[in-house]
Design a protein around this motif. Sequence first.
Motif, short mmCIF file in Angstrom:
data_model
loop_
_atom_site.label_atom_id
_atom_site.label_comp_id
_atom_site.label_asym_id
_atom_site.label_seq_id
_atom_site.Cartn_x
_atom_site.Cartn_y
_atom_site.Cartn_z
N VAL A 205 1.38 3.80 -1.96
CA VAL A 205 0.39 2.63 -2.19
C VAL A 205 1.04 1.25 -2.32
CG1 VAL A 205 -1.43 1.84 -3.55
CG2 VAL A 205 -1.47 4.10 -3.17
N GLU A 206 0.73 0.28 -1.58
CA GLU A 206 1.47 -0.93 -1.71
C GLU A 206 0.68 -1.90 -2.40
OE1 GLU A 206 2.54 -1.59 2.58
OE2 GLU A 206 4.50 -0.65 1.97
N ASP A 207 -0.74 -1.96 -2.37
CA ASP A 207 -1.69 -3.03 -3.05
C ASP A 207 -2.54 -2.22 -3.97
OD1 ASP A 207 -3.54 -4.68 -4.04
OD2 ASP A 207 -3.32 -5.72 -2.02
N ARG A 210 -6.09 -3.08 -4.53
CA ARG A 210 -7.21 -2.88 -3.47
C ARG A 210 -7.32 -1.36 -3.18
NH1 ARG A 210 -4.59 -5.80 0.39
NH2 ARG A 210 -5.82 -4.70 1.98
#
Lengths: 228, 228
Positions: A205-207, A210
């Motif tokens: 997961v990068e963001d 969101r």
Amino acid sequence: MPTARERVRAELTSEITDAARRQLAEVGAAALSLRAVAREVGMVSSAVYRYFPSRDDLLTRLIIDGYDALGAAAEAADDPAAPPRRRWLAVCRAVRGWALAHPHEYALLYGSPVPGYSAPRDTVPAAARVAVVLGRILGDAARAGDLPAGTGERDPALVSDEALAVLGGDHPAIDEDVRVRALLAWSALYGTISFELFGHFTGSVEDGDRYFDRAMTDLAGLIGLRAR
Amino acid sequence: MPTARERVRAELTSEITDAARRQLAEVGAAALSLRAVAREVGMVSSAVYRYFPSRDDLLTRLIIDGYDALGAAAEAADDPAAPPRRRWLAVCRAVRGWALAHPHEYALLYGSPVPGYSAPRDTVPAAARVAVVLGRILGDAARAGDLPAGTGERDPALVSDEALAVLGGDHPAIDEDVRVRALLAWSALYGTISFELFGHFTGSVEDGDRYFDRAMTDLAGLIGLRAR
DNA sequence: TCGCAGACGAGAGCACCGCTCTCGCCATCC
DNA sequence: GGATGGCGAGAGCGGTGCTCTCGTCTGCGA
């Protein structure tokens, strides 16, 4: 009315828990040292035992306070006038926000149990506050017709009556199926937060913000909460 | 070929980790004592430092071994010939079964991180094995037409390319939406197991086995895995 | 084949931990 | 006013992780 002795005792007790909470936030529960707490409040370590019979009892106090703080954050985030799907998302965000702001306290509540596997009974009511908030959202949604109609069938040995009552109150229009999925969504909320906080999402997961909103929206759909 | 010295060193190293694993299973990670491990293998504590530079390094070894054992259990439970929904359920059951059989090891892997928040990089490949199994199920399901068709849209800053690749391979028919929901289902699996193991379901879930099956089936539906 | 570097185990020791016990001190209650 | 009991301080016990030193013995290179 409390005597002077009782007053100073209560004051010292809260002074100790405050120092313990500060140390918990800094070094985590595993490294929380009763002796260091004693030093911070200007006591010798043995004096602290007049107030807490053991280090685990001090931790239990912190656990209950943590559940209460988390429950208060969830309650404050819930606006009963808002549509149910938005309420669900707001409460989830509040829980995540509290966890990110108090990672060590969250780990104490929802990570590995620290004292030899025996969760004290005193923690139960405080721990249930978040679930009660989510259950109220479910009940209000059912009253407003924002939940799918159920068949009324019941599987008596699966989930306890108390849990079913919390998850939507006594409103008969909520199917047991919905309540069980709400239980799943509730634990999925904590699974998501724990994975993020404990580093299991690093590299995938990068963001985080969101992703969390998307995941919680999917869960709202799983429960059946209409967007309205 | 290894010299005699290297052989006995490797042997002693595994003897230490075996003793540590036994102690972990008995008293948990928090109470795991390097000195007790040394006593069990008939060494003085300082001698163990010839093999592991610190207690945390010994724990890291146990973490990697734990991820590998869990991954192996998941791989063994996956029958590629079975329908995808059944495969998903079988792997989930295997993960839960391993967790119930090794509660302290599971807590070490997925509970609060023990060493000061820094998950060593070495653990990543071993930790990914379960995710790889779940991703393979997704990919096979897509190939067989057991997943809903996607629009092919992509949100580049949300989830990393590597994670997307694991969750279903390079099969273009899998929508990013499905992969993100699979990520959610993956963490929900661990949320469910953690809640059961850490006692957050006491008083609500009464039949753990059946609740788990129902929850995992709901998650399969969330991902979109057809029953076939 | 011999010698030496280096790996190794043992032991002592340091600072810290949770917890117990004893001993004076002092507020509180009869 | 005196006895009682809560209180803080101090010493001490057994445990912990970790470091350092010191003999011993192995195995490799000259």
